[in-house]
Design a protein around this motif. Sequence first.
Motif, PDB file in Angstrom:
ATOM      1  N   LYS A 120       9.181  15.485   0.367  1.00  0.00           N
ATOM      2  CA  LYS A 120      10.405  14.694   0.417  1.00  0.00           C
ATOM      3  C   LYS A 120      10.977  14.477  -0.982  1.00  0.00           C
ATOM      4  CE  LYS A 120      11.641   9.925   1.352  1.00  0.00           C
ATOM      5  NZ  LYS A 120      13.023  10.151   1.143  1.00  0.00           N
ATOM      6  N   SER A 121      10.101  14.186  -1.923  1.00  0.00           N
ATOM      7  CA  SER A 121      10.427  13.831  -3.312  1.00  0.00           C
ATOM      8  C   SER A 121      11.550  12.792  -3.392  1.00  0.00           C
ATOM      9  CB  SER A 121      10.761  15.073  -4.133  1.00  0.00           C
ATOM     10  OG  SER A 121      11.992  15.614  -3.711  1.00  0.00           O
ATOM     11  N   GLY A 122      12.289  12.752  -4.464  1.00  0.00           N
ATOM     12  CA  GLY A 122      13.370  11.764  -4.577  1.00  0.00           C
ATOM     13  C   GLY A 122      12.840  10.393  -4.929  1.00  0.00           C
ATOM     14  N   HIS A 123      13.285   9.390  -4.197  1.00  0.00           N
ATOM     15  CA  HIS A 123      12.916   8.018  -4.531  1.00  0.00           C
ATOM     16  C   HIS A 123      12.180   7.363  -3.385  1.00  0.00           C
ATOM     17  CE1 HIS A 123      15.425   7.977  -8.105  1.00  0.00           C
ATOM     18  NE2 HIS A 123      16.277   8.699  -7.400  1.00  0.00           N
ATOM     19  N   PHE A 124      11.471   6.297  -3.718  1.00  0.00           N
ATOM     20  CA  PHE A 124      10.830   5.509  -2.682  1.00  0.00           C
ATOM     21  C   PHE A 124      11.922   4.724  -1.971  1.00  0.00           C
ATOM     22  CE2 PHE A 124       8.088   1.836  -1.348  1.00  0.00           C
ATOM     23  CZ  PHE A 124       7.340   2.580  -0.456  1.00  0.00           C
ATOM     24  N   GLU A 125      12.094   5.036  -0.698  1.00  0.00           N
ATOM     25  CA  GLU A 125      13.249   4.516   0.033  1.00  0.00           C
ATOM     26  C   GLU A 125      13.354   3.001  -0.051  1.00  0.00           C
ATOM     27  OE1 GLU A 125      15.597   6.283   1.526  1.00  0.00           O
ATOM     28  OE2 GLU A 125      14.604   8.115   0.842  1.00  0.00           O
ATOM     29  N   MET A 126      12.182   2.358   0.061  1.00  0.00           N
ATOM     30  CA  MET A 126      12.248   0.908   0.138  1.00  0.00           C
ATOM     31  C   MET A 126      12.819   0.303  -1.144  1.00  0.00           C
ATOM     32  SD  MET A 126       9.488  -1.794   1.388  1.00  0.00           S
ATOM     33  CE  MET A 126       9.414  -1.172   3.028  1.00  0.00           C
ATOM     34  N   ASP A 127      12.517   0.929  -2.301  1.00  0.00           N
ATOM     35  CA  ASP A 127      13.052   0.410  -3.556  1.00  0.00           C
ATOM     36  C   ASP A 127      14.571   0.481  -3.565  1.00  0.00           C
ATOM     37  OD1 ASP A 127      10.539   0.003  -4.376  1.00  0.00           O
ATOM     38  OD2 ASP A 127      10.444   1.682  -5.780  1.00  0.00           O
ATOM     39  N   LEU A 128      15.107   1.591  -3.008  1.00  0.00           N
ATOM     40  CA  LEU A 128      16.547   1.774  -3.012  1.00  0.00           C
ATOM     41  C   LEU A 128      17.220   0.792  -2.066  1.00  0.00           C
ATOM     42  CD1 LEU A 128      16.808   5.670  -2.836  1.00  0.00           C
ATOM     43  CD2 LEU A 128      17.051   4.187  -4.829  1.00  0.00           C
TER      44      LEU A 128
ATOM     45  N   ASN B 279      14.954   0.170   6.899  1.00  0.00           N
ATOM     46  CA  ASN B 279      16.333   0.406   7.300  1.00  0.00           C
ATOM     47  C   ASN B 279      16.477   1.668   8.145  1.00  0.00           C
ATOM     48  OD1 ASN B 279      18.841  -0.612   7.405  1.00  0.00           O
ATOM     49  ND2 ASN B 279      19.529   0.221   5.444  1.00  0.00           N
ATOM     50  N   ILE B 280      15.558   1.856   9.051  1.00  0.00           N
ATOM     51  CA  ILE B 280      15.585   3.008   9.938  1.00  0.00           C
ATOM     52  C   ILE B 280      15.890   2.496  11.344  1.00  0.00           C
ATOM     53  CG2 ILE B 280      14.188   4.818  10.980  1.00  0.00           C
ATOM     54  CD1 ILE B 280      12.311   4.439   8.535  1.00  0.00           C
ATOM     55  N   PRO B 281      16.859   3.071  12.048  1.00  0.00           N
ATOM     56  CA  PRO B 281      17.110   2.581  13.409  1.00  0.00           C
ATOM     57  C   PRO B 281      15.907   2.798  14.323  1.00  0.00           C
ATOM     58  CG  PRO B 281      18.449   4.524  12.914  1.00  0.00           C
ATOM     59  CD  PRO B 281      17.785   4.125  11.639  1.00  0.00           C
TER      60      PRO B 281
ATOM     61  N   VAL C 233       0.833  -1.202   0.000  1.00  0.00           N
ATOM     62  CA  VAL C 233       0.000   0.000   0.000  1.00  0.00           C
ATOM     63  C   VAL C 233       0.871   1.258   0.000  1.00  0.00           C
ATOM     64  CG1 VAL C 233      -1.756   1.280   1.285  1.00  0.00           C
ATOM     65  CG2 VAL C 233      -1.897  -1.208   1.127  1.00  0.00           C
ATOM     66  N   ASP C 234       1.945   1.253   0.761  1.00  0.00           N
ATOM     67  CA  ASP C 234       2.860   2.404   0.755  1.00  0.00           C
ATOM     68  C   ASP C 234       3.396   2.657  -0.649  1.00  0.00           C
ATOM     69  OD1 ASP C 234       2.489   2.445   3.418  1.00  0.00           O
ATOM     70  OD2 ASP C 234       4.521   1.869   3.981  1.00  0.00           O
ATOM     71  N   ARG C 235       3.705   1.565  -1.315  1.00  0.00           N
ATOM     72  CA  ARG C 235       4.243   1.676  -2.668  1.00  0.00           C
ATOM     73  C   ARG C 235       3.226   2.329  -3.589  1.00  0.00           C
ATOM     74  NH1 ARG C 235       6.591   2.882  -6.069  1.00  0.00           N
ATOM     75  NH2 ARG C 235       8.206   2.007  -7.383  1.00  0.00           N
TER      76      ARG C 235
END
Lengths: 360, 569
Positions: B293-301, B535-537, B206-208
């Motif tokens: 935020k823009s940029g990329h979807f963090e999870m994909d990276l 990947n977030i502490p 869903v986030d995606r």
Amino acid sequence: MDLAGVKMVGDLTLWLKDINKGHVPVVGRKCVSLAELIRMGARVPPGFALTIKANETMMCETGIGNKVHQYLEGFEPRSLGEFSSSKRAGNDILQIMKGVRLPEDMRDELFKSYEELCGSTGIPNVAVSVRSSGPESRPGLFETYLNVQGKEELERKVLACWASVFAPRAIANRVQQGGVVEGEYIGVVILQMVNARSAGVLFSVNPITANLNEVVIEGSWGLGESVVQASVAPDRFTIDKRTLELKESIINEKPREVILTSKGTAVEAVAPERKAISCLSEEEIKELVRLAKIVEIHYGGIPQDVEWAISADYSFPDNVFFLQTRPVVGVKWGSKYTDKPPGKSAADHIADLMVERITR
Amino acid sequence: MVEWKAEWRPKRRNHLYVLSYEDLQAYPCWYLDSVHSIPPWTPLFAWSWAHHQRYGDLWAAETLGFPTCRGTDWREVDGCGYMSPILVTDKTEQKERATRFREHLRPFIDDYHGVWSGVVKELMDRYQRFKAFDVTNSTSSALWDHFDEVFRFNYRVWGLHSWVMYTLSGLYALFEDICRERVGIDDTSAVWHRMIRGFDNKLFEVDRMFWNLYERAVELGVDGVIKGNPLDEIIPALMEDERGDRWLNEANGFRGFLNEHGWRMPRMMEFNCKPWIEDPSPAFSFIRQYIDKSGHFEMDLRRPEIVKERKEAEQEILSRFPDSQRDWIRSLMEVAQKAGVFSEEHTYYFEHMSHSLMRRAGYACAKRMVDKGLMEDPEDFVFLLPDEFRKNIIPLCLDYRPLISERRLHYDEYSKRLDRPPLIGELADDPQGAMEYMAATKDDVMMKISVGMEAVASVDYKADLYGNPGAPGISQGTVRVVSSEEDIPKIRSGDILVATTTYSSWTPVFPLLEGVVLDSGASLSHAAIVGREYNIPVVIQTKEATKRLRDGQRIRVDGSRGAVWILPG
């Protein structure tokens, strides 16, 4: 080896505080584990490392490397796995290396770092220990020198440490492991000597009963050599890892201790009134356990074997030093979870363990 | 005889499962469920919990034959849930139950995928039917049936929930126990955290989609409309031009997204929050945060790296076991990994969907009463109990306004009382005894999901706050204390979320975060699972992060050591 981003003080020496996890190929495992101990908040004596590269440079620039190579060509490599020929080779190579000195640049850098250590500790000719630090951990294989004082002596001991790569047992070990006979390059770690009142080892699990919820400390008066060389029966403390409660303490008669002297170390008799009393106070025990738990968690829960020392020169808690940590090896961990017998299905075995776990 | 203490006694008794004097005598201790019922629930939700969740838990433990526990009983005290485990202490009986339990475990180990897809199918089929029901134009009798069916199905939802939960959490705990005892790894170890992450789940999917909607908005040039209008005026503004209309109505557009995935609520354990399908404001604020935020979807990276690390961690753990044992250890590890996925994504299929649809049914009944002047506001349906709906759906003559205002008075009073007694009953003054009683259930659900291990305090890192490792890594960022879902839109890229606990409806802000620090939590808590995936502490179990940290402070978070430092300036 990719060294991008690696902070180099010089090519040849690095201070412990500047070393990080990525430096294993640069300064070896022992140095990195000491640096990590510092980051974890454990007290480690101040010191620096001579890099693995320095070892290689020394061997090349002095021409020793070539000489050793030529000498070893006279051997059938496999025969060196045998005691007699490895002993002969070792002794001959030690002769080749005898009298060699460090290349001038390296000597300058070593002396400069040593002077800095003397400066920062405020002790001229500060006493240090000189230990090997290879890219692989090889406990007990190479030489360690204690209470080394002054620049000239330090240079000799660094060279001796590197020469110990060719000690007979080291050669034999390499051959048996299928490694290169000529050797490996190792780093050297130089630490201020702890004037140890007591010292010993700590296991972050009970290595005898394999109980993971207990910490076991063994210690004796004086330098750690007394325990490591098992020359006296040490005091033995068993501590509950969760509550830090002292579950058992066995205080042995400790007739001798290894102490620092002006020239090195010596074995001395322990004063009668100290022989039968505990070499650690309760607060020191708790501090050791507390630190060991942090170290164990840091290493992903892998049981640790720690060398520690209590300094006679400081008061608690500044007197508690860690000198080394490495994974406990050679212990088969007992468990209430049994192995799966051959022929039984995975699902059956798991279901059985699950039921046992709940109904136990 | 245990006598009432003033702070234990409920102020009102709406139904059978409000804590009574007999309950005090019969059960040694009642434990407050602070994870779900602080702040306290509305009367209808509290009723539903005390009936449906209670049934589900008891039904599952009894069906499975859980050897040491018949499940957890529940009572309500002024909007709060209190639970008490029903122990099985007789050894012979435990053994008999164990035989049954063992058989129920088998399919979970042999074919978890088959079990789980069966559960999902049963739920989704039923939800599709519920969604297709026309609550506005149906006859009263059909609406009555619909209301009954939707509420009754919630028994089944909780039953399946506990059925899977008991089994999977037990297997997770078994694997952890085996790893701790045999190879010295447990769920506070970094390698453990790497091993249980790197899996897809429904909420990430869903986030995606959110991210796709954001990218599509930029592509169509309507991101300015989404950013520039008040949340409730975005849809009308979008409908004004063709591009906005496309964004809303095209295949994979916003409306289709809401209809499929909008059945979730800011607070999933309640009926008084509008799900996104009714009020898409939270969805818009997530999209806005993505625009900022823009940029990329963090999870994909990060995903390929995380998956690679997971595979290495699996190998590392396996390599510590003898060769001959690795096959079954691997099987067990695979089920344990599923526990993390389940713990996270089940809320999508269970709580969010079921509760949104219950709200829809209750609201529709209330709407008809409002039309007849029998209620003032359809939102007041949360003050009525199911039989009161049934009593009035067809007759439509009972004026509920006095009853509702009385219940509202009670609710207004108790919902401000957040400092509830954690324990009620004979063991209330003996917290250790109470914990031992709970531990005797051997029920790992409570231990792993809400209780967590006590944080091992250490002064060594010179940190300002200590907890347990929740998800590995080190980062720095700005504190954003979130006390309720209303604070979620305030989150900016680079913030560190600080809260008592987090909910699955907050998942979409995780890509913006640099870290999470919680007062509570355990290794299978929402924040720990999602943090590992992004990947977030994450640091859990700090006990006092929300008290010690203030908005705007700069902090460093070390999720591998469970430490937090307040940075100068």
